[in-house]
Design a protein around this motif. Structure first.
Motif, short mmCIF file in Angstrom:
data_model
loop_
_atom_site.label_atom_id
_atom_site.label_comp_id
_atom_site.label_asym_id
_atom_site.label_seq_id
_atom_site.Cartn_x
_atom_site.Cartn_y
_atom_site.Cartn_z
N ASN A 111 23.26 39.68 21.91
CA ASN A 111 24.01 39.69 20.66
C ASN A 111 24.63 38.31 20.44
N PRO A 112 24.46 37.73 19.25
CA PRO A 112 25.07 36.43 18.97
C PRO A 112 26.58 36.47 19.17
N GLY A 113 27.11 35.43 19.78
CA GLY A 113 28.55 35.36 20.00
C GLY A 113 29.01 36.00 21.28
N ARG A 114 28.09 36.65 22.01
CA ARG A 114 28.44 37.25 23.29
C ARG A 114 27.73 36.51 24.42
N PRO A 115 28.27 36.59 25.63
CA PRO A 115 27.59 35.95 26.77
C PRO A 115 26.25 36.64 27.05
N PRO A 116 25.30 35.92 27.64
CA PRO A 116 24.04 36.56 28.03
C PRO A 116 24.27 37.61 29.11
N GLU A 117 23.39 38.60 29.16
CA GLU A 117 23.55 39.74 30.07
C GLU A 117 22.28 39.94 30.88
N PRO A 118 22.40 40.54 32.07
CA PRO A 118 21.21 40.77 32.90
C PRO A 118 20.45 42.01 32.45
N SER A 119 19.20 42.08 32.87
CA SER A 119 18.43 43.31 32.67
C SER A 119 18.76 44.27 33.81
N GLY A 120 18.08 45.36 33.87
CA GLY A 120 18.30 46.29 34.96
C GLY A 120 19.34 47.34 34.63
N GLU A 121 19.75 48.06 35.66
CA GLU A 121 20.66 49.19 35.49
C GLU A 121 22.01 48.74 34.94
N VAL A 122 22.50 49.50 33.97
CA VAL A 122 23.85 49.27 33.45
C VAL A 122 24.82 50.15 34.23
N LEU A 123 25.81 49.50 34.83
CA LEU A 123 26.76 50.20 35.70
C LEU A 123 28.04 50.50 34.94
N PRO A 124 28.70 51.60 35.27
CA PRO A 124 29.93 51.98 34.55
C PRO A 124 31.09 51.06 34.90
N ALA A 125 32.15 51.17 34.11
CA ALA A 125 33.34 50.35 34.33
C ALA A 125 33.87 50.51 35.74
N GLU A 126 33.74 51.70 36.31
CA GLU A 126 34.27 51.99 37.63
C GLU A 126 33.57 51.21 38.75
N ALA A 127 32.41 50.63 38.46
CA ALA A 127 31.70 49.84 39.48
C ALA A 127 32.52 48.64 39.93
N LEU A 128 33.47 48.22 39.11
CA LEU A 128 34.31 47.07 39.46
C LEU A 128 35.11 47.33 40.73
N GLU A 129 35.36 48.59 41.05
CA GLU A 129 36.19 48.92 42.21
C GLU A 129 35.56 48.43 43.52
N ALA A 130 34.24 48.20 43.52
CA ALA A 130 33.57 47.74 44.74
C ALA A 130 33.75 46.25 45.00
N CYS A 131 34.29 45.53 44.04
CA CYS A 131 34.39 44.06 44.15
C CYS A 131 35.68 43.64 44.83
N GLN A 132 35.57 42.77 45.82
CA GLN A 132 36.75 42.26 46.50
C GLN A 132 37.37 41.06 45.77
N VAL A 133 36.56 40.35 45.00
CA VAL A 133 37.02 39.19 44.24
C VAL A 133 36.55 39.33 42.80
N ILE A 134 37.45 39.10 41.86
CA ILE A 134 37.13 39.19 40.44
C ILE A 134 37.57 37.89 39.77
N ILE A 135 36.64 37.22 39.10
CA ILE A 135 36.94 35.96 38.43
C ILE A 135 36.77 36.15 36.94
N THR A 136 37.87 36.00 36.20
CA THR A 136 37.87 36.25 34.77
C THR A 136 37.96 34.95 33.99
N PRO A 137 37.46 34.94 32.77
CA PRO A 137 37.67 33.78 31.90
C PRO A 137 39.07 33.81 31.33
N ALA A 138 39.53 32.68 30.85
CA ALA A 138 40.84 32.60 30.18
C ALA A 138 40.88 31.31 29.39
N LEU A 139 41.77 31.27 28.43
CA LEU A 139 42.04 30.03 27.69
C LEU A 139 43.27 29.32 28.25
N ALA A 140 44.16 30.09 28.86
CA ALA A 140 45.34 29.53 29.51
C ALA A 140 45.92 30.60 30.41
#
Length: 207
Positions: A111-140
């Motif tokens: 979709n224009p204006g959105r970051p590119p995305e991978p193919s393959g299985e789409v995982l639910p929001a809850e999949a984030l719980e498995a991550c030990q490190v999360i790096i988010t974008p920010a403007l400040a």
């Protein structure tokens, strides 16, 4: 530790209008950064990302676009190191879902204006719980970990699925570290634990 900003909180505006004014200014500043300076900063950011992700089995990293602090080299290096990397899949209506990073060639602009995305299985929001490190974008980001995002509230919602022990970082350029009181905030804004810049990793004083 947190330096004076090249921008100031607009006066006489409500919180959302103040956020939009600051976003506009920071985006313009990013676009004006010299290409050489941007490349040098991004090389340094890659090393910082690899450092904070050391030892984690699963990590979450955003896919950078345009003048954002770049994650593209870091994503590939993490995959080559054998770590599982989740990246956002916005989907219909900015759905809060994830995909597994499988290499730059697998990323597709859906979709224009959105970051590119991978193919393959789409995982639910809850999949984030498995991550030990999360790096988010920010403007400040300010000295309490308050983060000025792009305006959709996507990360404020999805971070509620993070494991309580996960380390959450925002990544910005050095001149986007803000002192307390500069960034307008709302009750739903979730602070991060630390900030990654090209020169340092800074733990913040949450709460």
């Amino acid at each position: 530790m947190f330096n004076a900003q090249p921008f100031a909180a607009p006066l006489g505006l409500d919180v959302e209008d103040a956020k939009q004014a600051m976003r506009k200014h920071i985006r313009a500043t990013r676009l004006s950064r010299a290409r050489k300076d941007h490349q040098e900063a991004n090389s340094a950011l890659t090393q910082k990302v690899l450092e904070v992700c050391e030892g984690a089995q699963s990590v979450c990293v955003y896919v950078s676009v345009d003048s954002e602090p770049s994650t593209l080299e870091a994503l590939e290096a993490l995959r080559e190191r054998g770590q599982r990397v989740l990246v956002p899949v916005l989907g219909p209506g900015l759905a809060r879902t994830w995909g597994e990073y499988r290499g730059a060639e697998d990323l597709q602009l859906r979709n224009p204006g959105r970051p590119p995305e991978p193919s393959g299985e789409v995982l639910p929001a809850e999949a984030l719980e498995a991550c030990q490190v999360i790096i988010t974008p920010a403007l400040a980001v300010d000295a309490a970990g308050n983060r000025l995002g792009q305006g959709g509230g996507w990360y404020d919602r999805v971070l509620r699925h993070a494991h309580p022990d996960a380390r959450v970082y925002a990544m910005v350029f050095d001149d986007e570290l803000a002192p307390l009181g500069v960034l307008p905030t709302e009750d739903h804004d979730l602070p991060v634990h630390a900030v990654i810049t090209p020169t340092r990793v800074v733990r913040v004083r949450r709460g």
